[in-house]
Scaffold this motif. Structure first.
Motif, PDB file in Angstrom:
ATOM      1  N   UNK A 268       0.865  -1.186   0.000  1.00  0.00           N
ATOM      2  CA  UNK A 268       0.000   0.000   0.000  1.00  0.00           C
ATOM      3  C   UNK A 268       0.898   1.231   0.000  1.00  0.00           C
ATOM      4  N   UNK A 269       0.393   2.370  -0.505  1.00  0.00           N
ATOM      5  CA  UNK A 269       1.216   3.574  -0.473  1.00  0.00           C
ATOM      6  C   UNK A 269       1.600   3.965   0.957  1.00  0.00           C
ATOM      7  N   UNK A 270       0.713   3.697   1.901  1.00  0.00           N
ATOM      8  CA  UNK A 270       0.994   4.068   3.297  1.00  0.00           C
ATOM      9  C   UNK A 270       2.203   3.287   3.817  1.00  0.00           C
ATOM     10  N   UNK A 271       2.237   2.016   3.493  1.00  0.00           N
ATOM     11  CA  UNK A 271       3.364   1.191   3.944  1.00  0.00           C
ATOM     12  C   UNK A 271       4.638   1.599   3.196  1.00  0.00           C
ATOM     13  N   UNK A 272       4.473   1.862   1.903  1.00  0.00           N
ATOM     14  CA  UNK A 272       5.635   2.256   1.101  1.00  0.00           C
ATOM     15  C   UNK A 272       6.238   3.552   1.635  1.00  0.00           C
ATOM     16  N   UNK A 273       5.369   4.435   2.114  1.00  0.00           N
ATOM     17  CA  UNK A 273       5.852   5.731   2.589  1.00  0.00           C
ATOM     18  C   UNK A 273       6.868   5.582   3.726  1.00  0.00           C
ATOM     19  N   UNK A 274       6.691   4.541   4.526  1.00  0.00           N
ATOM     20  CA  UNK A 274       7.652   4.309   5.625  1.00  0.00           C
ATOM     21  C   UNK A 274       9.050   4.064   5.066  1.00  0.00           C
ATOM     22  N   UNK A 275       9.109   3.455   3.882  1.00  0.00           N
ATOM     23  CA  UNK A 275      10.418   3.157   3.293  1.00  0.00           C
ATOM     24  C   UNK A 275      11.029   4.380   2.626  1.00  0.00           C
ATOM     25  N   UNK A 276      10.174   5.262   2.123  1.00  0.00           N
ATOM     26  CA  UNK A 276      10.705   6.292   1.220  1.00  0.00           C
ATOM     27  C   UNK A 276      10.494   7.731   1.691  1.00  0.00           C
ATOM     28  N   UNK A 277       9.878   7.935   2.858  1.00  0.00           N
ATOM     29  CA  UNK A 277       9.652   9.342   3.208  1.00  0.00           C
ATOM     30  C   UNK A 277      10.990  10.049   3.397  1.00  0.00           C
ATOM     31  N   UNK A 278      10.981  11.335   3.020  1.00  0.00           N
ATOM     32  CA  UNK A 278      12.264  12.055   2.921  1.00  0.00           C
ATOM     33  C   UNK A 278      12.967  12.172   4.270  1.00  0.00           C
ATOM     34  N   UNK A 279      12.206  12.176   5.365  1.00  0.00           N
ATOM     35  CA  UNK A 279      12.851  12.381   6.666  1.00  0.00           C
ATOM     36  C   UNK A 279      13.509  11.113   7.191  1.00  0.00           C
ATOM     37  N   UNK A 280      12.758  10.018   7.232  1.00  0.00           N
ATOM     38  CA  UNK A 280      13.339   8.840   7.898  1.00  0.00           C
ATOM     39  C   UNK A 280      13.357   7.599   7.029  1.00  0.00           C
ATOM     40  N   UNK A 281      12.879   7.699   5.816  1.00  0.00           N
ATOM     41  CA  UNK A 281      12.850   6.508   4.955  1.00  0.00           C
ATOM     42  C   UNK A 281      14.257   6.124   4.523  1.00  0.00           C
ATOM     43  N   UNK A 282      14.576   4.820   4.564  1.00  0.00           N
ATOM     44  CA  UNK A 282      15.936   4.412   4.223  1.00  0.00           C
ATOM     45  C   UNK A 282      16.249   4.439   2.734  1.00  0.00           C
TER      46      UNK A 282
END
Ligand code: GLC
Length: 566
Positions: A268-282
C-alpha cells in the motif's frame, strides 16, 4: 537521511542489457553496445539509467540469478568495459543505477554450494534449508507456500529430506535476511559498486526479503497449483524496513546515491511511505505495480475480449492514491512498463494507432508527479512481438513453469498461445531494432531472442529518426519540455488534480503551481467528447495537427493527447 535531489530534474531509462545492442556478434547485448549508444541516450534526453543485472550469472532468469556479485557477466563484457561505461556515461551527465538482487542468489553461487556441501558452514545459515514433511511415506515440502513462478516454493535437495526455499525460479534460492552475517555480505557488495562510482541501485524484489518467522503454513486456501500464494507470509513485512534502515545507516547514507526499490506484493502507499519518506525513509523511491495490468490482462487466460478492457478510472485512481499519500513527503518513480511486462503499446495503446497512442502514453506519464522511467524501445513504439508458438516463450522460466499448469487445467493450445502473446514479460524483452537491416542491426549473430517483424516496416530507430513526425522525435521533444526548470517545478510542486476522474475514456489532470499545466488524453481508439472550461494559453505538446474545440467541447480523436498551459 538527508535529502538528495539530483534525480528530481531527471528522466530515467530502463536498460535490459541482453536485448539492447550486441557489439561482438554473440547474440547478446553487451556493455560496449550500450556504451556506443550513450550519445543516443543523451540526445533522447534521459539522464538516469537503470540497468538490469550485470553480474556473472548462469542466466536462468535474465541475470537475476547471480553467481558472483563481484564479477561482470562475461556475456556483457569485462570489468574494464564496465569502468569505461561508468566514465563515459558520467562524461555525458548520465547517472547509472545497478540492479541488485537481494532476495536470492543463483544455485551456482559459491555461498549456496558451500551451504549444501558443508551443513555446519556459515553459508548454510544464509539460506532457508529445512526438512520436508513425511506424510504416508511421501516426502512433502516444509510448508504450503507457492513461488511466484507457479510451483511449490520449495525444492528438494537431491538424496536428502531437505528442501530450500525459492520464491522465484528453483534455480534462485532465497537468502535469509534475518542473518546479520548475510546482511553484511550485501552491504559490502553495495559499497564496492558505490566506491567504483555508480550512482545508486534498483533493489530487486525488496518486498520479499523478510519471511514470516518459523515459516508457517499459510492458512489461506490452496489454488490450482496445489499451493498458496500468500503475500502475508513473504511480502512487505515490517522487518523489510529494519533491514533497509540498517542498509542505509551502514552504506547508502555515506553516498550521494539514489536507491529505488521494487515493491511488489501488493504494497500500500501508506506502507511504502515508511520506506521512502524524505525524513526517515531508508531508500528514496519504490516502483509499485498498481499502474500495470489495468487492462484485465493479469491471470486472464480464457477470458473474453469484453472482459479485458482497460479500466481507465481505476488506473487514474491508483495514480491519485499514490500521489495523495506520497506527494508532500516522498519522491516517486513513474513507469508504464519494464522488462517484466508486455509492451505498454499492446496493453493500453493500439497498434492500429501506434503513432498516436505511443505519444499519448508518453505525454500522460511524463507530466504526472514523479520521476519518469522510460523502458527501452518505448521511444520507437514497439509492440508485443506475438511469437507464433508456445515454445517461443520458454526462454522465460516463469512461462516454462506456468504452461504445464494451463494444460492440466484444460486450456487449449490456442488459448495458451493467445494468453502468452498478450501477457508474457518476454514480449518486453525482444531485442531493440536499430535499423531495418538483418536482425534490426541488433546483432550480426543469432539473437538470443527473436525480434518481432515490425522493424522491417519502419519500427526501428534509424527509420524513425529520419521521419519528423515519428514517435522517437516526439519523445526527444517531449522529454526536453519535461526537463525545463519551470515545467519541472510545476509538475513536482504544483497541486495535482484529476479532472473528471470518473470519465471512463479520458485521462485528464491539472497541476496548479507556478504555472497551470494540463494534460488531456483520450485513451480510446475512437472519438470521444470532453467538456473543457479553461482558457488555453499555449499548446505545449499535441499529437495531432489541429485542435477540435467548439463551444467548450473537445472532440478528441483516437488517442489524441495534449499538454496545455491554461
Ligand atoms: C524482479 C525482476 C524480475 C525477476 C524477479 C526475481 O521482479 O524484475 O525480472 O524475475 O525479480 O529476481
Amino acid at each position: 537521511m538527508e535529502q538528495k535531489k539530483w534525480w528530481l530534474d531527471g528522466v530515467g531509462y530502463i536498460i535490459y542489457p541482453q536485448s539492447f545492442l550486441d557489439s561482438d556478434g554473440d547474440g547478446f547485448g553487451d556493455l560496449n553496445g550500450l556504451r556506443s549508444k550513450l550519445d543516443y541516450l543523451h540526445d533522447l534526453g534521459v539522464n538516469i539509467l537503470w540497468i538490469c543485472p550485470l553480474f556473472d550469472s548462469p542466466m536462468d532468469d535474465g541475470g537475476y540469478d547471480v553467481r558472483d556479485y563481484y564479477k561482470i557477466n562475461p556475456l556483457y563484457g569485462s570489468d574494464e568495459d564496465f569502468s569505461r561505461l561508468i566514465e563515459e556515461a558520467h562524461a555525458r551527465g548520465i547517472r547509472l543505477l545497478l540492479d541488485l538482487t537481494l532476495n536470492h542468489t543463483s544455485i551456482e553461487h559459491p555461498w549456496f554450494k558451500k551451504a549444501l556441501a558443508e551443513p555446519s558452514s556459515e553459508e548454510r545459515g544464509y539460506y532457508f534449508i529445512r526438512k520436508g514433511r513425511r506424510v504416508d511415506g511421501k516426502l512433502l515440502p516444509p510448508n504450503n507456500w507457492e513461488s511466484f513462478f507457479f510451483t511449490s516454493a520449495w525444492e528438494n535437495i537431491e538424496g536428502t529430506d531437505d528442501f530450500y526455499l525459492h520464491l522465484f525460479s528453483p534455480k534462485m534460492p532465497d537468502v535469509d535476511w534475518s542473518n546479520p552475517k548475510l546482511r553484511e555480505r550485501y552491504h559490502a557488495i553495495a559499497r564496492y559498486y558505490l566506491d567504483r562510482g555508480i550512482d545508486g541501485f534498483r533493489l530487486d524484489a525488496i518486498a520479499h526479503i523478510a519471511k514470516a518467522p518459523g515459516l508457517p503454513d499459510s492458512p489461506k486456501p490452496i489454488d490450482a497449483t496445489g499451493y498458496v500464494l500468500d503475500v502475508d507470509m513473504y511480502s512487505n513485512r515490517d522487518e523489510v524496513l529494519d533491514y533497509l534502515k540498517e542498509f542505509d545507516e551502514r552504506v547508502f547514507s555515506a553516498y550521494d546515491c539514489l536507491v529505488v526499490g521494487e515493491a511488489g506484493g501488493c504494497i500500500s502507499p501508506e506502507r511504502a511511505l515508511k520506506l521512502v519518506n524524505r525524513k526517515s525513509g531508508p531508500i528514496n523511491m519504490v516502483f509499485n505495480f498498481d499502474c500495470v495490468w489495468q487492462n484485465g490482462g493479469w491471470e486472464s487466460i480464457g477470458k473474453k475480449k469484453e472482459e479485458r478492457q482497460l479500466d481507465l478510472v481505476n488506473l487514474k485512481r491508483n495514480f491519485l492514491r499514490w500521489y495523495q499519500v506520497c506527494h508532500a513527503e516522498a519522491d516517486m518513480p513513474l513507469y508504464w512498463c519494464n522488462h517484466d511486462h508486455p509492451r505498454v503499446l499492446s496493453q493500453y495503446g493500439s497498434k492500429q494507432f501506434r503513432n498516436e497512442s505511443a505519444k499519448c502514453l508518453l505525454i500522460t506519464l511524463l507530466f504526472l508527479y514523479g520521476t519518469p522511467f522510460i523502458y527501452q524501445g518505448e521511444e520507437i513504439g514497439m509492440a508485443n512481438p506475438d511469437y507464433p508458438s508456445i515454445e517461443d516463450y520458454y526462454a522465460d522460466p516463469g512461462e516454462r513453469s506456468e504452461v504445464p499448469g494451463f494444460r492440466k487445467r484444460g486450456y487449449s493450445e490456442e488459448e495458451i498461445l493467445d494468453y502468452l502473446q498478450r501477457t508474457s514479460r518476454l514480449s518486453g524483452r525482444s531485442p531493440i531494432p536499430w535499423n531495418r537491416g538483418e536482425n534490426g542491426g541488433f546483432t550480426t549473430g543469432t539473437p538470443w531472442l527473436k525480434l518481432g517483424e515490425e522493424y522491417k516496416h519502419g519500427i526501428n530507430v534509424l527509420d524513425e529518426m529520419n521521419d519528423p513526425w515519428s514517435i522517437i522525435n516526439f519523445y526527444q521533444y517531449a522529454i526536453l519540455k519535461r526537463r525545463l526548470p519551470d515545467l519541472n517545478e510545476t509538475v513536482l510542486n504544483g497541486e495535482l488534480q484529476f479532472i473528471d476522474i470518473d470519465n471512463p475514456d479520458v485521462f485528464a489532470y491539472l497541476h496548479d503551481g507556478t504555472e497551470k499545466l494540463m494534460v488531456v488524453s483520450n485513451f480510446r481508439p475512437y472519438e470521444v467528447k470532453f467538456d473543457f472550461y479553461w482558457r488555453i494559453k499555449d499548446v505545449v505538446l499535441h499529437n495531432y495537427d489541429s485542435v477540435l474545440l467548439d463551444n467548450h467541447t473537445f472532440t478528441l480523436r483516437p488517442f489524441e493527447s495534449f499538454l496545455l498551459k491554461v
